[in-house]
Design an enzyme around this catalytic site. Structure first.
Site, PDB file in Angstrom:
ATOM      1  N   THR A 132      -5.142  10.152  -0.040  1.00 18.20           N
ATOM      2  CA  THR A 132      -6.467   9.864   0.498  1.00 18.20           C
ATOM      3  C   THR A 132      -6.839  10.914   1.532  1.00 18.20           C
ATOM      4  O   THR A 132      -5.982  11.639   2.044  1.00 18.20           O
ATOM      5  CB  THR A 132      -6.520   8.480   1.172  1.00 18.20           C
TER       6      THR A 132
ATOM      7  N   SER B 273     -12.198   5.598   3.964  1.00 17.41           N
ATOM      8  CA  SER B 273     -11.185   6.114   3.045  1.00 17.41           C
ATOM      9  C   SER B 273     -11.837   6.788   1.854  1.00 17.41           C
ATOM     10  O   SER B 273     -12.858   6.346   1.338  1.00 17.41           O
ATOM     11  CB  SER B 273     -10.301   4.964   2.566  1.00 17.41           C
TER      12      SER B 273
ATOM     13  N   HIS C  25       0.781  -1.235   0.000  1.00 25.21           N
ATOM     14  CA  HIS C  25       0.000   0.000   0.000  1.00 25.21           C
ATOM     15  C   HIS C  25       0.815   1.289   0.000  1.00 25.21           C
ATOM     16  O   HIS C  25       0.268   2.368  -0.270  1.00 25.21           O
ATOM     17  CB  HIS C  25      -0.932   0.007   1.220  1.00 25.21           C
TER      18      HIS C  25
END
Length: 660
Positions: free
Chosen positions: A505, A494, A378
């Site tokens: 984000t 998110s 991620h």
């Protein structure tokens, strides 16, 4: 040189390169050296045409951030706690906050090529020492192919690899369709839009798209989809990227293989060549690796960094470089999943770690019985880039698969060269591997997973009733928790800020005063409100949620702004502002409910682990006629199955009220 016979194949193992070679005849490649095969798309608009003109992520006004922060705290705090938090915020607003805001605005103005959140967000990810699986790496599972023959492991793996390479080549050659959010697709998702905007100079192109009510999205993360790995290092990891590499890394039974998928001219090899390589690996009859080095990628990051350093010291540097530089990891599992949905979730979220390399930008994972999905690291990027790849590749293999079941028996005509990468594992490394296998086994045994698919309600009916589908989902999550525990807790949803240059984000805080009111009202045994009154409350809740969502998408949330101000304060070494000393700040960032969605018709399942020890990880989907969620939790803290049961009741109760 050692020679071993395995069935009808002849496997040659050399001392130097340790290569697994299977001799078959070579076929003609001329038909594959065409743009139609080499590219998944050939866009009229260059891929990065809009990138330079994207607006910069705005720094919110300090006053607005403080107001939003207090609003998010109100449903969570007692009157006394709220009074203390208000005092801390007021002090911050007139004192330290002003100087920190001034510094942030100045730094942002001096660095217009990026966003104020990009560097600190990368830093946050790469400094975190927690293991990647469950904590960070999400997963997505493809919907199966409609023709069952194309779900076979060999056929599906080949088609997914070819389509992934077609996507990669289109991206690298700037002919992948730019990612654009079309507010009014009937006006902007058209040939007119493409013909007009491609003629506008790049530095003004965003404004041309805006006139069509279309919003180009940031694509700076896309390059790290391929040939990228997160390298563990003490204190802070780094992202490694080598676009020159032409090979895939393949894992099966804890063994590592590599083969080139691009030729010397960077052209994609033929489907039969790629299939023959995959077939040779699937037919390698060696037992599972006694020392599966991949399990080390499940470790705490400093522990893994030290273990990796020792692997390099004992002669494994070239193998690690081969893994790190690979286009992506292809994972071939020998286990069948069957019809157990919870087992499917576990397979793609964590499994036992022995046949994984969680550090790769993404791994394409195929089970023996034809399930396919990805697990992705991620730090390099977010769901927007991953979902775009996922959807384009799924569309490609479904509409025009390049390799067919009938061709499996023709693979003996191909010539295949595969490297078998054999780690040198000494006693110290073997001991570490065994230790990490045991630790990881104990960890995953504490994880609980469950899911729900609610068939009675979906996006279409939500729209008919004038309520936001996402608001309905988030209300259900709150109501389910409130029903179980009689309270509300910090909740994270998110949201992408990819409409801005190098946006990452933002957090939507779906636990609002409106949410609290409806949860209390619907949970009372002797409910004094009529269904029409409850319905109005749900609609009010939806309106409040829509405002929060709109603000977050436009970079007007409070979480990232406060995160950046806190980081500046810490770097300066000055006295820590009272707002960050306040227990309420730590509490709202301790997300008991962590939620995220990547809804798409091509996604069969998706999810992630809890972000705190006593929390729930909730991955959810919203489809036309159904709603669904996957839930994870840790044993002894909270119970995913009980929560799923409560969530089912919440869906039904909300549905009944809305239909009244």
């Amino acid at each position: 040189m050692l020679v071993a016979n395995v069935g009808f194949r002849r496997i040659v193992i050399s001392r130097g390169g340790v290569a697994l070679t299977q001799r078959l005849a070579r076929s003609t490649l001329a038909s594959y050296n065409t743009p139609e095969y080499q590219y998944i798309q050939i866009s009229k608009i260059p891929t990065l045409h809009f990138q330079s003109s994207l607006p910069q992520l705005p720094v919110p006004k300090l006053e607005d951030t403080c107001t939003r922060y207090l609003n998010a705290q109100k449903p969570l705090l007692s009157p006394e706690e709220l009074q203390n938090t208000q005092a801390c915020v007021s002090k911050f607003l007139v004192n330290e906050g002003q100087s920190l805001q001034k510094q942030l605005v100045h730094e942002n103005s001096q660095n217009s090529r990026t966003s104020y959140i990009s560097e600190p967000w990368f830093d946050m990810y790469l400094r975190d020492r927690k293991p990647l699986p469950i904590n960070y790496n999400p997963y997505l599972v493809f919907m199966p192919e409609s023709d069952a023959e194309y779900n076979g492991q060999l056929v599906k793996a080949t088609n997914l690899v070819v389509s992934s390479l077609r996507f990669m080549k289109s991206l690298r050659n700037n002919v992948l369709e730019p990612e654009v959010f079309h507010l009014k697709p009937e006006k902007s998702d058209t040939e007119l839009f493409r013909n007009v905007t491609r003629l506008i100079p790049a530095r003004f192109s965003w404004y041309g798209a805006y006139l069509f009510k279309a919003y180009p999205l940031d694509m700076s993360q896309y390059k790290n989809l391929f040939n990228t790995t997160r390298i563990p290092e003490l204190e802070k990891d780094r992202i490694f990227h080598d676009p020159s590499a032409k090979h895939l890394i393949v894992l099966r039974n804890g063994h590592f293989y590599a083969f080139d998928v691009l030729d010397a001219d960077d052209s994609i090899r033929s489907p039969k060549e790629i299939a023959a390589c995959v077939k040779a690996i699937l037919e390698d009859e060696r037992p599972p690796n006694r020392h599966p080095v991949g399990v080390l990628t499940t470790s705490e990051r400093d522990q893994w960094a030290r273990a990796r350093s020792h692997l390099i010291e004992t002669g494994n540097q070239e193998i690690l470089k081969k893994i790190d530089s690979a286009v992506f990891a292809l994972i071939l599992d020998d286990e069948e999943i069957g019809t157990d949905y919870n087992q499917l979730m576990r397979k793609y979220l964590h499994t036992d770690g022995t046949n994984r390399w969680f550090d790769k930008s993404f791994s394409l994972i195929l089970s023996k019985d034809g399930y396919a999905g990805i697990n992705f690291e991620h730090s390099w990027g977010d769901g927007v880039a991953m979902l775009r790849y996922f959807q384009d590749v799924k569309g490609d293999i479904s509409k025009k698969p390049r390799f067919h079941p009938s061709e499996v028996n023709e693979l003996a005509k191909e010539s295949v060269k595969i490297e078998r990468l054999q780690f040198s594992v000494d006693a110290k490394s073997a001991g570490i591997i065994e230790q990490e296998k045991a630790r990881y086994r104990e960890w995953i045994n504490r994880l609980r997973v469950d899911h729900i698919i609610f068939e009675e309600f979906g996006k279409d009916e939500c729209k008919t009733l004038g309520v936001s589908p996402d608001a309905v989902m988030q209300l259900a999550f709150q109501l389910a928790f409130y029903t179980l525990e009689g309270k509300l807790v910090s909740t994270y949803e998110s949201c992408s800020t990819a409409a801005y240059k190098h946006g990452r984000t933002e957090t939507i805080r779906p636990c609002t005063l409106e949410t609290k009111a409806i949860c209390v009202a619907m949970s009372q045994r002797q409910n004094e409100l009529s269904k029409s009154e409850l319905k109005k409350m749900i609609l009010d809740c939806s309106k409040a949620h829509n405002v929060l969502t709109r603000d977050a998408v436009m970079g007007q949330g409070f979480d990232r702004h406060l995160f950046a101000l806190k980081r500046i304060s810490e770097k300066s070494g000055a006295h820590k502002p009272a707002i960050f000393h306040d227990p309420a700040y730590d509490a709202i960032n301790y997300n008991i409910l962590s939620t995220s969605t990547l809804s798409s018709p091509v996604v069969a399942a998706g999810g992630f682990g809890p972000v705190v020890a006593d929390g729930y990880g909730i991955g959810y989907m919203i489809q036309d006629h159904r709603l669904g969620a996957t839930v994870t939790s840790y044993e002894g803290s909270r119970n995913a199955s009980k929560y799923v049961q409560s969530l089912g009741h919440a869906f039904k109760n909300i549905c009944d009220v809305l239909r009244a």
